[in-house]
Write an enzyme that holds these catalytic residues in place. Structure first.
Site, PDB file in Angstrom:
ATOM      1  N   LYS A  99       0.815  -1.218   0.000  1.00 27.67           N
ATOM      2  CA  LYS A  99       0.000   0.000   0.000  1.00 27.67           C
ATOM      3  C   LYS A  99       0.849   1.269   0.000  1.00 27.67           C
ATOM      4  O   LYS A  99       0.329   2.367   0.120  1.00 27.67           O
ATOM      5  CB  LYS A  99      -0.919   0.019   1.232  1.00 27.67           C
ATOM      6  CG  LYS A  99      -1.743  -1.224   1.437  1.00 27.67           C
ATOM      7  CD  LYS A  99      -2.863  -1.329   0.445  1.00 27.67           C
ATOM      8  CE  LYS A  99      -3.710  -2.553   0.787  1.00 27.67           C
ATOM      9  NZ  LYS A  99      -4.621  -2.921  -0.245  1.00 27.67           N
ATOM     10  N   CYS A 100       2.132   1.132  -0.166  1.00 33.04           N
ATOM     11  CA  CYS A 100       3.077   2.243  -0.147  1.00 33.04           C
ATOM     12  C   CYS A 100       3.117   2.924  -1.515  1.00 33.04           C
ATOM     13  O   CYS A 100       2.905   2.282  -2.545  1.00 33.04           O
ATOM     14  CB  CYS A 100       4.464   1.704   0.224  1.00 33.04           C
ATOM     15  SG  CYS A 100       5.782   2.923   0.222  1.00 33.04           S
ATOM     16  N   GLY A 101       3.433   4.203  -1.536  1.00 34.01           N
ATOM     17  CA  GLY A 101       3.612   4.921  -2.781  1.00 34.01           C
ATOM     18  C   GLY A 101       4.742   4.369  -3.633  1.00 34.01           C
ATOM     19  O   GLY A 101       4.795   4.608  -4.838  1.00 34.01           O
TER      20      GLY A 101
END
Length: 159
Positions: free
Chosen positions: A35-37
């Site tokens: 879910k990280c950029g």
């Protein structure tokens, strides 16, 4: 003095992974979060894996939920989404902590061997990368901002 080959970890399928079983191979070890950029780096890591796996490079991903709770869910959910959404085939490990009192012993060793900016041992964010040579020694640490594709030259020096 310890080397990478002194450590073990659990795979995402809960099997024991002994780094000693892969002596003589270089490794790229990364803490990841879906879910990280920076999650697009999972695709980039897969490209590196496909480019260098036949030359012996082992890419090892350790999911970690310590940064912004960006790696929620079970190991099964993580494995399924990494395979379906990011098409990963490199070695995924069980979710771990990389900082603090509960940090996995491998990460305690990695951060001690290759401190980050200004000598800090702490991992600052998802997708911090450690390049380990064929003798099991940490060669270099790369920040989240360092795209996997930019690792080709240092990887090729180790192969």
């Amino acid at each position: 003095m310890p080397s990478l080959y002194d450590f073990e970890a659990k795979t995402i399928q809960d099997q024991v992974f002994r780094f000693a079983d892969f002596k003589g191979q270089p490794f790229l070890i990364v803490n990841t979060a879906r879910k990280c950029g920076f999650a697009g780096q999972l695709n980039e890591l897969e490209v590196l894996h496909q480019s260098y796996k036949n030359q012996g490079l082992m890419i090892i991903a350790f999911p970690c939920n310590q940064f912004g709770s960006q790696e929620p869910g079970s190991n099964e959910e993580i494995a399924q989404q990494c395979e379906m959404s990011f098409h990963t085939t490199f070695q995924m490990m069980s979710k771990i902590d990389v900082n603090g009192a509960t940090a996995h012993p491998l990460y305690q060793w990695l951060t001690n061997e290759a401190p980050g900016l200004l000598g800090s041992e702490a991992i600052k964010w998802n997708f911090t990368k450690f390049l380990v040579d064929k003798s099991g020694k940490v060669v270099e640490r790369f920040s989240s901002m360092h795209a996997p594709d930019k690792l080709r030259t240092p990887i090729e020096k180790l192969l």
